[in-house]
Design a protein around this motif. Structure first.
Motif, PDB file in Angstrom:
ATOM      1  N   SER A 144     124.251 134.694  32.206  1.00  0.00           N
ATOM      2  CA  SER A 144     125.688 134.704  31.996  1.00  0.00           C
ATOM      3  C   SER A 144     126.194 136.135  31.828  1.00  0.00           C
ATOM      4  CB  SER A 144     126.029 133.873  30.757  1.00  0.00           C
ATOM      5  OG  SER A 144     127.395 133.973  30.426  1.00  0.00           O
TER       6      SER A 144
ATOM      7  N   THR B 283     129.945 129.344  32.181  1.00  0.00           N
ATOM      8  CA  THR B 283     128.504 129.567  32.041  1.00  0.00           C
ATOM      9  C   THR B 283     127.902 128.783  30.879  1.00  0.00           C
ATOM     10  OG1 THR B 283     128.883 131.567  30.700  1.00  0.00           O
ATOM     11  CG2 THR B 283     128.610 131.859  33.075  1.00  0.00           C
TER      12      THR B 283
ATOM     13  N   SER C  64     124.074 127.897  30.559  1.00  0.00           N
ATOM     14  CA  SER C  64     123.284 128.876  31.316  1.00  0.00           C
ATOM     15  C   SER C  64     122.523 129.785  30.358  1.00  0.00           C
ATOM     16  CB  SER C  64     124.193 129.736  32.201  1.00  0.00           C
ATOM     17  OG  SER C  64     124.937 128.949  33.098  1.00  0.00           O
TER      18      SER C  64
ATOM     19  N   HIS D 176     130.480 135.836  27.595  1.00  0.00           N
ATOM     20  CA  HIS D 176     130.260 134.522  28.179  1.00  0.00           C
ATOM     21  C   HIS D 176     131.582 133.776  28.333  1.00  0.00           C
ATOM     22  CE1 HIS D 176     126.150 135.508  27.268  1.00  0.00           C
ATOM     23  NE2 HIS D 176     126.384 135.499  25.970  1.00  0.00           N
TER      24      HIS D 176
END
Length: 396
Positions: A98, A90, A93, A86
């Motif tokens: 991600s 992101t 998210s 990640h």
């Protein structure tokens, strides 16, 4: 243990695949046939966190044809210290999305299946159906037992890893050929006796080592290369930079799994489910209050209608990130050493809290053992307080 290849070869590799996987093709133990097996493989990873991140990245880079990702969480800033799949872009998210985005950038030839669900006994059979291999990248005992049981019922192997602070473990479990997670840990630890990574912490680079080792086992299982970790458990101590290995065999007389327990990741329920016939897990005796009840009590204290000592047993840095107004800080270490116990008035009620509840429960038991009868703790800790009472604070 040496095992035959788990997956049949896919049809011929394309020119693009030949170029991408050229360094695999010249490795005799993998070669073109092994790469075709990887292309045909369907590998499910439960958890896109610390262990799942490197495992997914390296399996995608290795050319596993279909990767499944099971996770119902979203990307938080505190994840980025170790969850390298990640990134800043992101945050907020779903972790599955991600991870899928990063995999698509790394290797667009890999198909990703997102499963934005928490694995439970009610959906595990459906979620695991059709996969060749499962990776357990979770961080709680309940889900680990559930994955092991579900894989035993499905007849598929699974690769497991575990990390805490500077220590890590990993192995391969497969009921059809050797031990399972239940052979390693027949009964879960008592609730609150083992902290999770969120409370105890973890060296950020440690998941890279263990998650990558899990990916190696997955490649070996798919291709049939080398000797797998089935029947062995490897442990790593990052502080001393030492690896140890212990043999593991199926426990004599352990009954096979015939159904999935409705554990939902709760250690107490898992302990009850794992108890032998006629044996019951000891009932909990842990007085508690809810976040709403604590809010009402604090209002009463403000009006002079109630008196109690609200104590935060977390670390000082945690209190800076999120706090309950009116609490005084006494870290758990003071309870465990005994140094803090003398600072409490036995005649005054004490309410304890931590981040999620396990440390405050530990402090409660120590305080009661020292003779303080009127003591309770906050169910769900600061996280429950933020969710139910003070949504203006940010969980950490």
């Amino acid at each position: 243990m040496d095992l035959p290849p788990l997956v049949a070869p896919a049809p011929e590799l394309t020119d693009a695949e030949l170029r991408r996987y050229a360094r695999h093709l010249c490795v005799p133990e993998i070669g073109e046939e092994g790469q075709r097996r990887l292309k045909n493989a369907r590998v499910l990873c439960v958890g896109a966190g610390g262990l799942g991140s490197p495992a997914l990245l390296y399996l995608a880079a290795a050319g596993v044809g279909t990767l499944g990702i099971v996770d119902d969480d979203t990307v938080d800033e505190s994840n980025l210290q170790r969850q390298v799949i990640h990134g800043q872009a992101t945050l907020g998210s779903p972790k599955t999305a991600s991870a899928a985005r990063r995999i698509a950038d790394l290797n667009p030839l890999v198909r990703v299946v997102e499963v934005r669900e928490r694995l439970t006994s009610g959906n595990a059979e459906r979620i695991l159906a059709g996969w060749d291999l499962v990776l357990d990248g979770t961080d709680n005992f309940g889900t680990r037992y559930l994955i092991s049981d579900a894989c035993e019922l499905a007849g598929v192997p699974h690769v497991w890893g575990s990390i805490l602070r500077f220590d890590g473990q990993y192995s391969v479990f497969w009921a059809a050929h050797g031990p399972t997670y239940r052979d390693l840990y027949p009964v879960p630890p008592a609730p609150g006796s083992v902290p999770n990574c969120a409370e105890a912490g973890v060296l950020g680079v440690l998941p890279g080592l263990l998650g990558t080792a899990m990916a190696v086992e997955a490649v070996k299982l798919v291709t049939g290369a080398g000797t797998t970790m089935l029947g062995r458990v490897s442990t790593y101590d990052a502080l001393s930079a030492r690896w140890w290995e212990i043999p593991l065999a199926p426990a004599p007389g352990r009954p096979p799994v015939t159904l999935l327990r409705d554990v939902d990741g709760d250690i107490g329920e898992v302990a009850a489910a794992c108890a032998a016939p006629g044996e019951q897990a000891a009932p909990g005796d842990v007085p508690s209050v809810t976040a709403a009840e604590l809010a009402a009590l604090l209002a009463e204290r403000e009006r002079g209608e109630a008196d109690f000592d609200l104590v935060d047993v977390r670390e000082p840095y945690e209190a800076r990130l999120a706090a309950i107004p009116g609490a005084r800080l006494v870290p758990l270490a003071g309870f465990e050493s005994g140094e803090a116990l003398a600072r409490f008035d036995p005649s005054r009620r004490v309410l304890l809290h931590c981040k999620a509840g396990s440390r405050s429960e530990r402090a409660l038991r120590l305080l009661r053992a020292a003779g303080h009868a009127d003591v309770a703790h906050l169910e769900g800790g600061v996280l429950a307080w933020i969710e139910q009472v003070d949504q203006g604070q940010r969980p950490y």
